[in-house]
Design an enzyme around this catalytic site. Structure first.
Site, short mmCIF file in Angstrom:
data_model
loop_
_atom_site.label_atom_id
_atom_site.label_comp_id
_atom_site.label_asym_id
_atom_site.label_seq_id
_atom_site.Cartn_x
_atom_site.Cartn_y
_atom_site.Cartn_z
N ASN A 165 0.84 -1.21 0.00
CA ASN A 165 0.00 0.00 0.00
C ASN A 165 0.87 1.25 0.00
O ASN A 165 1.84 1.35 0.74
CB ASN A 165 -0.87 0.02 1.25
CG ASN A 165 -1.48 -1.32 1.55
OD1 ASN A 165 -2.21 -1.86 0.75
ND2 ASN A 165 -1.12 -1.89 2.70
N GLU A 213 8.45 -5.08 -0.86
CA GLU A 213 7.33 -4.14 -0.75
C GLU A 213 7.81 -2.72 -1.03
O GLU A 213 7.12 -1.95 -1.70
CB GLU A 213 6.65 -4.22 0.63
CG GLU A 213 6.19 -5.61 1.05
CD GLU A 213 5.39 -6.37 0.01
OE1 GLU A 213 4.70 -5.73 -0.80
OE2 GLU A 213 5.47 -7.61 0.00
N1 B3K Z 1 0.97 -7.58 -3.74
C1 B3K Z 1 0.79 -8.37 -2.54
C2 B3K Z 1 0.01 -9.61 -2.76
C3 B3K Z 1 -1.46 -9.47 -2.66
C4 B3K Z 1 -2.11 -10.83 -2.67
C5 B3K Z 1 -3.59 -10.75 -2.76
N2 B3K Z 1 -4.21 -12.05 -2.66
C6 B3K Z 1 2.09 -8.71 -1.91
C7 B3K Z 1 3.27 -8.63 -2.77
O1 B3K Z 1 3.43 -9.34 -3.74
O2 B3K Z 1 4.09 -7.79 -2.51
ZN ZN Z 2 4.80 -8.19 -4.73
#
Ligand code: B3K
Ligand code: ZN
Length: 877
Positions: free
Chosen positions: A269, A302
């Site tokens: 996020n 992230e």
């Molecule tokens: N983008 C999220 C993964 C979300 C999964 C939803 N079922 C974590 C990542 O890959 O960084």
């Molecule tokens: Zn990811």
């Protein structure tokens, strides 16, 4: 059986959104039992669409009020479907005011807004935002968000959302508020809020440009002694992204929040990363070296999404690998650069190859096989897979292998130059790579569109007179669901040639010792001139492509490579090939009731490697680990889990017996006295020492058991303590006391209790009855994904010899818990459901039980799309 058939979504059906969103203003009145969400969204018609209906998504929320351009809409003026709200023939400009209700405390799916340990958290990717408010919940709708949070001040003293805090203050009735503004346009899946009782470690950090930013790691009270490594990893990530890619943090504030109930690892996020506690909390007494490495990788991952995912996002969910494959590649490179040494890098690479073989190759060969960019899905959450992530990262790595590091960087620069602020596709990424380098990458597209693991077969011919060595490479790819035939891939095959002296030969006039061949046809022959003796080929160096490489190596050639290959990944690979051949022969012998024997040649090669002090301990550890039971299973026509287990145990026991003295020496030579440090050298030593202990405990005597007990009791860090306990468990010695004292010491550390469950679930002696007993333990709950995984997944996936009990009791247990989890948390249930993917590879008696278990799940009441998709694909032909 469910009667409504779930809808399949196809990539080819993509259409641009009918309305675009300019701004979103959200107001939350947070109450666990009844949260009111007021959403004011400014929309305008998208000139690229000829549809004039506004389509909003919504799920599990109650509509209280709806106004458009200031006027309340009557029920007749909009249509509420099961998961949409449609306003037909809307005006070109529309301000919608939507009020909805939800019940966070009852939300066990952990998608949308939910409560964990009394506090509020959100998870919106992929489609969780629609569980918070009605919205065009698709990644190509990007908007600027302002968020007002209101909640009880005593219970929820910390109120966080994306971007910058612009206002906060008290309200009547003991409530307070905080207003957040995120200056960047973002898709709804990157929205987040946290309202919780938390504390933070914070630090001001200066970027290379001189700008100062605020970094925070938020955790529950009592965990501030476990945030240092996450903070350090965050700072390292920020620095690395600047240095390696020229990418700067674009916000003034960057927050990480740890939560104990979370479906996956973490979530990127914007400005407010929410993490599973497993990837934040660590101190030497609770976390292992593997945990520390995981934290570094996930914090990096992230953070790196801020550019690859957030600034440039996906047009639709079929493009998921655009951000995930690329970001996994970036976190892999980050971890490798943090170690710095060539062997250190290789050890991280070996780990990646292991993951591919352990999880991705089987996925590519099973009923859920899909291309890196899938063509269809029923439930997008089922496509956060090793194919999209890890194979996707391999695809990105191949660009770098083909274009060189500088060429790849040019492609990245062009990608950001063209697409910053946009929602784009995998084709856009490939075009940037091609255009920045003046290269034709059309054929490379097949890595995105064709599923399955390509098989590359090599054959060689040496002409001593002409001093010419010919290498012929042929490729094929097995059929996968919906794709019977495949076109040739564009495969980079890195090759070196070893002389009898063990050194690399020069392969061209520049004296290079590794060349990258580009295999683009079904079959191609490559010529090497000036080759003065018949070489031993080192093929697919550094695992230059995610393929299976077949070459009829002799044992002597493999031993030669295992001793001398300058490419550490292939050195490791030679050892794996030697071990695999033996494991397969031994498994066959077990099945035939024949006598088991392990040749001394193999053990001698292992011995030489173990004693080679010139090699990093971490590399020696990797080279001495035998292929896992499931990787062996992949090589068998009909899988026999119990025979594989017996064969592998025999091999471990024999190595332990013959090399007892050397293992004891390695054990003693790799102690890491003094203060604990998670750095790669120390971790490597602990790894080798604990591998030695694990081997020794496979053929235990009093001395060895005493060593293990002493290590367990006197350990100053969790790596040594947990390793000793696992070795003791597998030795067959009585460990009840040790298990009990471990539990008592750590019962307040949830992540350690997870380890405690997990090590018992994967013990050789743990059968279904024992797992059921463990589930009665007061600390067990299905509601917390980490806990469910620690026991159920560790048993069903990590203990194949027991799970595949001939009476089918393991499968019954599996079905029962997939069904239970389905009612609580479909995403976690669907992951467990995947255990049975490859059921058709077992012998007919087991298959009968497996089919029954699959059918039981398929016939269960109220099955989620998540589970239904997995089991129906498994059952279909
Ligand atoms: N983008 C999220 C993964 C979300 C999964 C939803 N079922 C974590 C990542 O890959 O960084
Ligand atoms: Zn990811």
């Amino acid at each position: 059986m469910r009667t409504d058939s779930p809808q399949t979504i196809y990539r080819k059906d993509y259409t641009p959104p009918s309305y675009l969103v300019e701004t979103v203003e959200l107001g939350f009145d947070l109450d666990p039992a009844r949260t009111i969400v007021a959403n004011r969204v400014t929309m305008r018609h998208n000139p690229d669409s000829d549809n004039h209906d506004i389509v909003l998504h919504g799920e599990d929320i109650e509509l209280v009020a709806l106004r458009m351009n200031g006027v309340a809409l009557n029920p007749g003026e909009y249509i509420v479907g099961t998961s949409t709200l449609t306003i037909k023939a809307a005006p070109l400009n529309a301000v919608l005011e939507i009020e909805t209700l939800c019940v966070p405390q009852d939300n066990t799916t952990l998608s949308g807004l939910y409560v964990s340990n009394g506090s509020f958290y959100t998870q919106c990717e992929a489609e969780g935002f629609r569980r918070i408010t009605y919205f065009p919940d698709r990644p190509d709708v990007m908007a600027v968000y302002t968020v007002m949070l209101r909640a009880d001040k005593e219970k929820f003293p910390v109120l966080l959302s994306n971007g910058n805090l612009v206002e906060e203050g008290d309200l009547p009735d003991g409530r307070h508020y905080a207003k957040w503004e995120d200056p960047f346009r973002k898709p709804s899946y990157l929205f987040a809020l946290v309202a919780a009782r938390l504390v933070c470690q914070e630090e001001r950090y200066t970027l290379q440009s001189g700008r100062e930013v605020l970094l925070q790691v938020w955790v529950e009270d009592g965990n501030l002694d476990k945030t240092d490594y996450a903070m350090q990893s965050l700072k390292n990530s920020i620095r690395w992204d600047e240095e390696r890619w020229g990418l700067e943090l674009d916000l003034d504030r960057f927050m990480i929040v740890a939560v104990g109930d979370f479906n996956m690892g973490a979530m990127e996020n914007k400005g407010l990363n929410i993490f599973n506690t497993k990837f934040v909390l660590a101190n030497p007494s609770t976390a292992t070296d593997v945990d520390y490495a995981g934290i570094e990788a996930v914090v990096g991952h992230e953070y790196f999404h801020n550019w690859t995912g957030n600034r440039v996002t996906c047009r639709d969910w079929f493009q998921l690998s655009l951000k995930e494959g690329l970001t996994v590649f970036r976190d892999q490179e980050f971890s490798a650069d943090m170690i710095g040494t060539a062997t250190g890098r290789a050890v991280t690479r070996i780990d990646q190859v292991r993951t591919l073989r352990q999880a991705q190759f089987p996925e590519d060969a099973g009923p859920m096989a899909h291309p890196v960019r899938p063509d269809s899905f029923v439930e997008i959450n089922n496509f956060y897979t090793v194919t999209v992530y890890e194979k996707g990262a391999e695809v990105v790595r191949m660009y770098q292998t083909l274009l060189g590091r500088d060429g790849f960087r040019k492609g990245m620069d062009l990608y950001f130059e063209r697409h910053d602020g946009q929602a784009v596709t995998c084709d856009d990424f490939r075009a940037a790579m091609a255009d920045a380098n003046g290269r034709d990458l059309d054929q490379f597209e097949r890595w995105y569109s064709q599923a399955g693991t390509p098989i590359v077969t090599a054959s060689t011919k040496y002409d001593a007179e002409q001093q010419v060595y010919e290498l012929t490479l042929a490729q094929r790819c097995p059929p996968t669901p919906g794709q019977q035939t495949k076109q040739p891939f564009h495969i980079p095959v890195a090759v070196g040639l070893l002389g009898a002296d063990g050194f690399d030969m020069a392969l061209n006039l520049e004296g290079e010792t590794t060349v990258v061949l580009e295999l683009k046809e079904a079959q191609q022959t490559f010529r090497f001139e000036g080759i003065k003796e018949a070489p031993t080929p080192s093929l697919l160096r550094d695992f230059s492509a995610p393929v299976v490489l077949e070459y009829p190596y002799t044992d002597d050639e493999l031993v030669h490579l295992f001793r001398h290959d300058s490419d550490p990944v292939n050195r490791w690979e030679a050892g794996q090939r030697l071990a695999m051949a033996r494991l397969l022969r031994l498994t066959a012998a077990v099945q035939q009731g024949a006598e088991l024997e392990l040749d001394y040649g193999f053990i001698a090669a292992q011995r030489a490697l173990l004693l080679d002090d010139g090699l990093d301990a971490a590399f020696r550890e990797q080279a001495l680990i035998l292929p896992s039971e499931s990787v062996v299973a992949d090589q068998m026509e009909v899988v026999d889990p119990r025979a594989i287990h017996e064969a592998r145990q025999f091999m471990r026991r024999t190595i332990a017996t013959v090399l007892r003295a050397e293992l004891l020496t390695a054990y003693a030579a790799n102690e890491t006295p003094g203060e604990y440090s998670p750095d790669a050298i120390s971790a490597g030593k602990r790894g080798l020492k604990n591998l030695a202990l694990a081997y020794l405990c496979a053929a235990p005597d009093d001395h060895v058991l005493e060593l293990a007990h002493r290590q367990f009791e006197e350990a100053t860090n969790m790596t040594d303590r947990a390793s000793a306990l696992v070795s003791l468990i597998h030795s067959g010695a009585d460990v009840d006391g040790a298990l009990q004292s471990f539990y008592q010491q750590f019962e307040r550390e949830a992540l350690v209790v997870d380890k405690w469950f997990s090590m018992q679930a994967s013990a050789q002696t743990t059968d279904v009855a024992r797992v059921r007993e463990l589930m009665q333990h007061p600390a067990f709950t299905l509601k917390t994904p980490n806990r469910a995984r620690s026991l159920l997944f560790s048993f069903c996936n990590g203990n194949p010899a027991q799970f595949h009990a001939p009476d089918g009791s393991g499968y019954e247990f599996w079905a029962e818990h997939v069904i239970k989890l389905n009612a609580l948390n479909p995403q976690v249930a669907a992951r467990l459901a995947r255990t049975m993917d490859r059921w058709r590879r077992y012998d007919p008696a087991l298959q009968t039980h497996m089919r029954a278990a699959l059918e039981k799940v398929a016939g269960a009441q109220k099955l989620s799309n998540d589970v239904l998709e997995v089991v129906s694909k498994a059952l279909s032909n």
